[in-house]
Design a protein around this motif. Structure first.
Motif, PDB file in Angstrom:
ATOM      1  N   THR A  27      94.280  47.079  19.579  1.00  0.00           N
ATOM      2  CA  THR A  27      95.129  47.996  20.332  1.00  0.00           C
ATOM      3  C   THR A  27      96.342  48.434  19.523  1.00  0.00           C
ATOM      4  O   THR A  27      97.067  47.604  18.984  1.00  0.00           O
ATOM      5  CB  THR A  27      95.618  47.319  21.632  1.00  0.00           C
ATOM      6  N   LEU A  28      96.563  49.729  19.443  1.00  0.00           N
ATOM      7  CA  LEU A  28      97.775  50.251  18.808  1.00  0.00           C
ATOM      8  C   LEU A  28      98.897  50.344  19.836  1.00  0.00           C
ATOM      9  O   LEU A  28      98.651  50.565  21.022  1.00  0.00           O
ATOM     10  CB  LEU A  28      97.525  51.645  18.243  1.00  0.00           C
ATOM     11  N   TYR A  29     100.120  50.185  19.366  1.00  0.00           N
ATOM     12  CA  TYR A  29     101.279  50.448  20.212  1.00  0.00           C
ATOM     13  C   TYR A  29     101.661  51.918  20.076  1.00  0.00           C
ATOM     14  O   TYR A  29     101.903  52.602  21.048  1.00  0.00           O
ATOM     15  CB  TYR A  29     102.422  49.532  19.813  1.00  0.00           C
ATOM     16  N   ASN A  30     101.731  52.378  18.838  1.00  0.00           N
ATOM     17  CA  ASN A  30     101.928  53.793  18.522  1.00  0.00           C
ATOM     18  C   ASN A  30     101.425  54.007  17.094  1.00  0.00           C
ATOM     19  O   ASN A  30     100.742  53.145  16.550  1.00  0.00           O
ATOM     20  CB  ASN A  30     103.393  54.227  18.713  1.00  0.00           C
ATOM     21  N   SER A  31     101.759  55.109  16.463  1.00  0.00           N
ATOM     22  CA  SER A  31     101.228  55.381  15.126  1.00  0.00           C
ATOM     23  C   SER A  31     101.796  54.455  14.047  1.00  0.00           C
ATOM     24  O   SER A  31     101.225  54.335  12.967  1.00  0.00           O
ATOM     25  CB  SER A  31     101.476  56.837  14.748  1.00  0.00           C
ATOM     26  N   THR A  32     102.906  53.798  14.322  1.00  0.00           N
ATOM     27  CA  THR A  32     103.561  52.932  13.349  1.00  0.00           C
ATOM     28  C   THR A  32     103.353  51.448  13.630  1.00  0.00           C
ATOM     29  O   THR A  32     103.345  50.631  12.716  1.00  0.00           O
ATOM     30  CB  THR A  32     105.080  53.222  13.317  1.00  0.00           C
ATOM     31  N   TYR A  33     103.186  51.100  14.908  1.00  0.00           N
ATOM     32  CA  TYR A  33     103.098  49.692  15.305  1.00  0.00           C
ATOM     33  C   TYR A  33     101.767  49.387  15.987  1.00  0.00           C
ATOM     34  O   TYR A  33     101.194  50.236  16.656  1.00  0.00           O
ATOM     35  CB  TYR A  33     104.237  49.334  16.261  1.00  0.00           C
ATOM     36  N   GLY A  34     101.330  48.158  15.801  1.00  0.00           N
ATOM     37  CA  GLY A  34     100.110  47.696  16.448  1.00  0.00           C
ATOM     38  C   GLY A  34     100.380  46.443  17.254  1.00  0.00           C
ATOM     39  O   GLY A  34     101.394  45.772  17.059  1.00  0.00           O
ATOM     40  N   ARG A  35      99.482  46.128  18.166  1.00  0.00           N
ATOM     41  CA  ARG A  35      99.590  44.902  18.960  1.00  0.00           C
ATOM     42  C   ARG A  35      98.948  43.754  18.181  1.00  0.00           C
ATOM     43  O   ARG A  35      97.939  43.928  17.502  1.00  0.00           O
ATOM     44  CB  ARG A  35      98.866  45.057  20.291  1.00  0.00           C
ATOM     45  N   ASP A  36      99.554  42.590  18.286  1.00  0.00           N
ATOM     46  CA  ASP A  36      99.018  41.436  17.586  1.00  0.00           C
ATOM     47  C   ASP A  36      99.296  40.149  18.355  1.00  0.00           C
ATOM     48  O   ASP A  36     100.110  40.128  19.276  1.00  0.00           O
ATOM     49  CB  ASP A  36      99.605  41.336  16.176  1.00  0.00           C
ATOM     50  N   LEU A  37      98.611  39.118  17.966  1.00  0.00           N
ATOM     51  CA  LEU A  37      98.810  37.769  18.482  1.00  0.00           C
ATOM     52  C   LEU A  37      99.566  36.995  17.418  1.00  0.00           C
ATOM     53  O   LEU A  37      99.139  36.954  16.263  1.00  0.00           O
ATOM     54  CB  LEU A  37      97.459  37.094  18.736  1.00  0.00           C
ATOM     55  N   ASP A  38     100.705  36.427  17.781  1.00  0.00           N
ATOM     56  CA  ASP A  38     101.491  35.589  16.877  1.00  0.00           C
ATOM     57  C   ASP A  38     101.546  34.185  17.469  1.00  0.00           C
ATOM     58  O   ASP A  38     101.680  34.029  18.685  1.00  0.00           O
ATOM     59  CB  ASP A  38     102.942  36.069  16.776  1.00  0.00           C
ATOM     60  N   PHE A  39     101.499  33.172  16.616  1.00  0.00           N
ATOM     61  CA  PHE A  39     101.655  31.806  17.128  1.00  0.00           C
ATOM     62  C   PHE A  39     102.197  30.874  16.057  1.00  0.00           C
ATOM     63  O   PHE A  39     102.070  31.115  14.864  1.00  0.00           O
ATOM     64  CB  PHE A  39     100.318  31.267  17.662  1.00  0.00           C
TER      65      PHE A  39
END
Length: 66
Positions: A27-39
């Motif tokens: 999933t993208l957030y917008n053209s510059t940022y993406g969604r990710d899982l951090d842990f």
């Protein structure tokens, strides 16, 4: 599923290897940022938003049962 604490590459340096895991979602957030899982060892952020420039991992490692 096993997700190693693989760290990430910021374009110059390898950061947080062995301490934190960063994994891209589809999933993208917008053209510059993406969604990710951090842990890390004491936290999980399943819907983080990070620059797509970062070299996060994109796949899990299959755990082999003995």
């Amino acid at each position: 599923m096993f997700l190693p604490a693989a760290g990430y590459f910021n374009g110059t340096l390898y950061i947080d290897g062995g301490s934190y895991g960063y994994y891209w979602s589809s999933t993208l957030y917008n053209s510059t940022y993406g969604r990710d899982l951090d842990f890390g060892s004491d936290n999980v952020n399943p819907q983080s938003c990070s620059s797509r420039y970062y070299g996060f991992s994109v796949r899990a490692v299959r755990a082999v049962s003995e």
